[in-house]
Design an enzyme around this catalytic site. Structure first.
Site, PDB file in Angstrom:
ATOM      1  N   CYS A  15     -59.099  82.639 -71.289  1.00 20.15           N
ATOM      2  CA  CYS A  15     -59.508  82.569 -72.693  1.00 20.15           C
ATOM      3  C   CYS A  15     -59.294  81.136 -73.182  1.00 20.15           C
ATOM      4  CB  CYS A  15     -58.695  83.561 -73.519  1.00 20.15           C
ATOM      5  SG  CYS A  15     -56.945  83.111 -73.692  1.00 20.15           S
ATOM      6  N   HIS A  42     -50.088  86.018 -71.554  1.00 22.26           N
ATOM      7  CA  HIS A  42     -51.183  86.126 -70.596  1.00 22.26           C
ATOM      8  C   HIS A  42     -50.649  85.648 -69.248  1.00 22.26           C
ATOM      9  CE1 HIS A  42     -54.769  85.899 -73.619  1.00 22.26           C
ATOM     10  NE2 HIS A  42     -53.773  86.650 -74.078  1.00 22.26           N
ATOM     11  N   CYS A  61     -55.637  79.927 -73.121  1.00 23.94           N
ATOM     12  CA  CYS A  61     -55.137  79.568 -71.787  1.00 23.94           C
ATOM     13  C   CYS A  61     -55.777  78.281 -71.275  1.00 23.94           C
ATOM     14  CB  CYS A  61     -55.347  80.727 -70.823  1.00 23.94           C
ATOM     15  SG  CYS A  61     -54.288  82.147 -71.231  1.00 23.94           S
ATOM     16  N   GLU A  81     -51.763  83.487 -67.212  1.00 28.99           N
ATOM     17  CA  GLU A  81     -51.812  82.026 -67.087  1.00 28.99           C
ATOM     18  C   GLU A  81     -50.642  81.373 -67.794  1.00 28.99           C
ATOM     19  OE1 GLU A  81     -54.193  84.150 -68.158  1.00 28.99           O
ATOM     20  OE2 GLU A  81     -56.169  83.232 -68.045  1.00 28.99           O
TER      21      GLU A  81
END
Length: 149
Positions: free
Chosen positions: A83, A53, A86, A55
């Site tokens: 999410c 992701h 993260c 992040e």
């Protein structure tokens, strides 16, 4: 030194880069003392890795650059509400604040000003360039749906 809006514009440019690579358009920027430490954009499809992701990439790069897993004085800017994976990474890295643009459709954080995980509070602020972030995500998924039809 960048302000919140300027930093989110950088994150949006990264999200557009992800979009152009066929990735869900999410961009992230780690900032310390108003200066960019690291950036990332979604790369799950190209890297064939579930945890890439935006992040996670930005946090990983920041830890390497600052030579520490503790990002105490850092803030994270991301175009989509993080999410739970993260947010957990933000807590583990001791990131003090997360700014995000669009709220996720399955938002768990919408009305939560901070989340306590592992004795660390992750403060949240959403809605920065919300419309622009939402529009990019919507465009991406509309195009994906049209390809399948």
């Amino acid at each position: 030194m960048l302000n919140k809006q300027e930093t989110m514009q950088v994150a949006l440019k990264l999200a557009i880069k992800a979009y152009r690579h066929g990735e869900v358009p999410v961009g992230a920027v780690v900032v310390k003392d108003g200066m960019i430490v690291s950036t990332g954009y979604n790369s799950r499809e190209s890297k064939k890795n579930a945890i890439w992701h935006a992040e996670m990439i930005a946090i990983d790069k920041a830890c390497k650059k600052l030579r520490s897993w503790r990002l105490n004085d850092c803030e994270l800017f991301v175009t989509l509400e993080p999410c739970m994976m993260c947010i957990g990474a933000c807590a583990n890295a001791r990131i003090k604040k997360v700014y995000f643009g669009a709220y996720s459709n399955d938002s768990k954080l919408k009305d939560v000003p901070s989340i306590s995980i592992l004795n660390h509070n992750v403060n949240l602020e959403g809605g920065i360039y919300q419309k622009e972030c939402e529009n990019l995500i919507k465009k991406f998924f509309e195009e994906r749906r049209n390809v399948k039809n």
